[in-house]
Design an enzyme around this catalytic site. Sequence first.
Site, PDB file in Angstrom:
ATOM      1  N   ASN A 210       0.853  -1.202   0.000  1.00  0.00           N
ATOM      2  CA  ASN A 210       0.000   0.000   0.000  1.00  0.00           C
ATOM      3  C   ASN A 210       0.886   1.249   0.000  1.00  0.00           C
ATOM      4  OD1 ASN A 210       0.553   0.812   2.867  1.00  0.00           O
ATOM      5  ND2 ASN A 210      -0.267  -1.254   3.193  1.00  0.00           N
ATOM      6  N   ASP A 280      -3.733  -6.913   5.262  1.00  0.00           N
ATOM      7  CA  ASP A 280      -4.672  -7.810   5.960  1.00  0.00           C
ATOM      8  C   ASP A 280      -4.593  -9.222   5.392  1.00  0.00           C
ATOM      9  OD1 ASP A 280      -5.779  -5.951   7.729  1.00  0.00           O
ATOM     10  OD2 ASP A 280      -6.977  -5.081   6.098  1.00  0.00           O
ATOM     11  N   LYS A 290       8.987 -16.470 -11.281  1.00  0.00           N
ATOM     12  CA  LYS A 290       8.111 -15.405 -11.782  1.00  0.00           C
ATOM     13  C   LYS A 290       6.922 -16.022 -12.512  1.00  0.00           C
ATOM     14  CE  LYS A 290       8.020 -11.426 -14.791  1.00  0.00           C
ATOM     15  NZ  LYS A 290       8.669 -10.724 -15.885  1.00  0.00           N
ATOM     16  N   PRO A 306      -1.545 -12.398  10.402  1.00  0.00           N
ATOM     17  CA  PRO A 306      -1.843 -12.287  11.836  1.00  0.00           C
ATOM     18  C   PRO A 306      -2.177 -10.840  12.192  1.00  0.00           C
ATOM     19  CG  PRO A 306       0.511 -12.686  11.479  1.00  0.00           C
ATOM     20  CD  PRO A 306      -0.148 -12.773  10.142  1.00  0.00           C
ATOM     21  N   ILE A 308      -1.669  -8.109  14.383  1.00  0.00           N
ATOM     22  CA  ILE A 308      -0.659  -7.781  15.406  1.00  0.00           C
ATOM     23  C   ILE A 308      -1.308  -7.032  16.574  1.00  0.00           C
ATOM     24  CG2 ILE A 308       1.546  -6.617  15.802  1.00  0.00           C
ATOM     25  CD1 ILE A 308       1.859  -6.686  12.637  1.00  0.00           C
ATOM     26  N   PHE A 324      -4.549   2.476  14.791  1.00  0.00           N
ATOM     27  CA  PHE A 324      -4.911   3.508  13.814  1.00  0.00           C
ATOM     28  C   PHE A 324      -5.988   2.934  12.894  1.00  0.00           C
ATOM     29  CE2 PHE A 324      -2.261   7.393  13.386  1.00  0.00           C
ATOM     30  CZ  PHE A 324      -1.502   7.240  14.532  1.00  0.00           C
ATOM     31  N   LYS A 338     -13.794  -0.473  15.039  1.00  0.00           N
ATOM     32  CA  LYS A 338     -12.499  -1.166  15.012  1.00  0.00           C
ATOM     33  C   LYS A 338     -11.888  -1.230  16.412  1.00  0.00           C
ATOM     34  CE  LYS A 338     -10.457  -0.727  10.767  1.00  0.00           C
ATOM     35  NZ  LYS A 338      -9.672  -0.054   9.737  1.00  0.00           N
ATOM     36  N   LYS A 342     -11.157  -4.884  18.090  1.00  0.00           N
ATOM     37  CA  LYS A 342      -9.783  -5.306  18.388  1.00  0.00           C
ATOM     38  C   LYS A 342      -9.488  -5.277  19.885  1.00  0.00           C
ATOM     39  CE  LYS A 342      -7.901  -4.186  13.869  1.00  0.00           C
ATOM     40  NZ  LYS A 342      -6.780  -4.784  13.152  1.00  0.00           N
TER      41      LYS A 342
END
Length: 410
Positions: A210, A280, A290, A306, A308, A324, A338, A342
Site C-alpha cells: 500500500n 490484511d 516469476k 496475523p 498484530i 490507527f 475497530k 480489536k
Amino acid sequence: MNTLYNKHILLGITGSIAAYKSAELTRRLKELGADIRVVMTTSATRFITPLTLQALSGHPVNTDLLDTDAEAAMGHIELARWADLILVAPASADFLARLTAGRANDLLSAICLASYSPIAVAPAMNQGMWENKATQDNINTLQQRDIHFMGPGHGSQACGETGAGRMIEPEQIIARTLPLFTSGALSGKKIIITAGPTREAIDPVRYISNHSSGKMGFAIAEAAANAGADVTLVCGPTQLTAYPDSIQRIDVITASQMYQSVMDNLSDCDIFIASAAVADYRPGLQAVNKIKKQHDEMQLRLVKTPDILASVASQTDAPYTVGFAAETENVLEYARKKRQKKGIDMIVANKVGPTSGFNQDNNELDVIWQEGHIHLNLNSKKTLARDLIQIITEKINAIDTTQNTGLKTR
Ligand code: PMT
C-alpha cells in the site's frame, strides 16, 4: 553532534542591533543539524541583510506577508505548519507587544498567530524599554500563554546604558533551545511502534502493498523518544531515517515478520502504537519463479495475516494499546467499531483525503478512547505526533494514578 537533526526551526529576526548575532545563531543551529527557515521583519533587514541569512540557512529568507512569489513557494500558513519551533531572536519590544496583542500585520506575527508549535523569544531592547510596565505586562501575558523566554541578559548596551535587555549569546540560546525538544514525560516507559507498509510477495518480483510512507509512525517514534521513552520502531520497507539515534529500529518486510518482531520485544512494554498499514491478506502461496502471463484472467488465493494489534491487546498484562484506522468515509463510526472489535484502549481515526493520510506530510486525526474523543485539525505529522504522545501520556498517568490508589483503571 546532530542533536537537532530533522528539527524544523523557524528563526524570526526583528529590528534590533542584536540582529547581527542571528547570523552566528543560524550557523550554530545548522551545525547541530536543524533545518532553518528565516523570517525577518522589515526593520530587521536594516540591521543585517537577508542575503547573509540566506547563505547561512541555505533557504531564501521570507520578509513580506504580501509577497506573492514567496507565498507561492512556502506561504505563511505553510511556514506556520512546517515549524517545530518558532524562535524569535532578537525579539524587540515592539514585536513582543504585537505578539501579545495577537497582531498579524506582518509576516512574522502572522506566522506566530497561525502556528500551533511552541514559540520562544530572546528579547533585545534598551533597559528602560525592558523595565517599562507595558513591556512587563506583555511578558506576563506571554508567559501565561507558555511562550518561552530566553533572557534577556544584563550589562552594557549598544545605546551606552547599562541594565537588563541585552540579547543573550547564541550559545546560551542554543542551550535553552535543546530542552524544548525533549521532556521526561515518558521516561522509564517502553514503547513499541509499528510504521510503514508491509509487502506480501506474490512471486520473486511482485508483491501486494500500500502507499504508506512510514512518516506518521516515524514522527510518533521521534515524539515518544523526545518525551524520554525507550522506543522500539518496527517498520516495513521505507526510505525514512529514524531520529533521534536512541530509537531501536527493526526493519521487516512482511506482516508475519512484523508480528514476530513485535511479539519478540513485547515483554515489559508499556505502550504499543500500531500506525503501520499492515496487509490484511497475503498470497496463500508464494510462487518460486516469476509467474508467466498466460490467461486473460488470473486468480490469487489470499489468506489472512496475523492481526498484530489484536494479538497484543489480548495478552495478559497487555500494554496500553493504540491502533490507527485510515478511512475514506464514515471515519469516526468505522474507527469506533475497530476499537471495540480489536479490544484496544485507543484508536486514532485517520481521514484519508487529498491532503491527509498515506504518504502526505500533513494529517488530520480523531483520537478516540472509551469515554472520549479529541479532534486534531489538519497539521504536520510531526506536530500531530507530539499531540498524540501528549494525549497518551495523560492517559497513562491517569492509569498509573488510579492503579496506585486502587481505583478503576482505563
Ligand atoms: O505511513 P504514512 O504515509 O505516514 O501514512 C500513515 C497511515 C495512514 C498509514 C497511518 O496513519 C494509518 O492510518 N495507519 C493504519 C492503516 C489502516 O487503515 O490500518 P487497518 O485499518 O488495516 O488496521 C487497523 C489497525 O490494526 C492499525 O493500527 C494496523 O496497524 C493494525 N493491524 C492491521 C492488520 C494487521 N494484520 N495487523 C495490525 O496490527
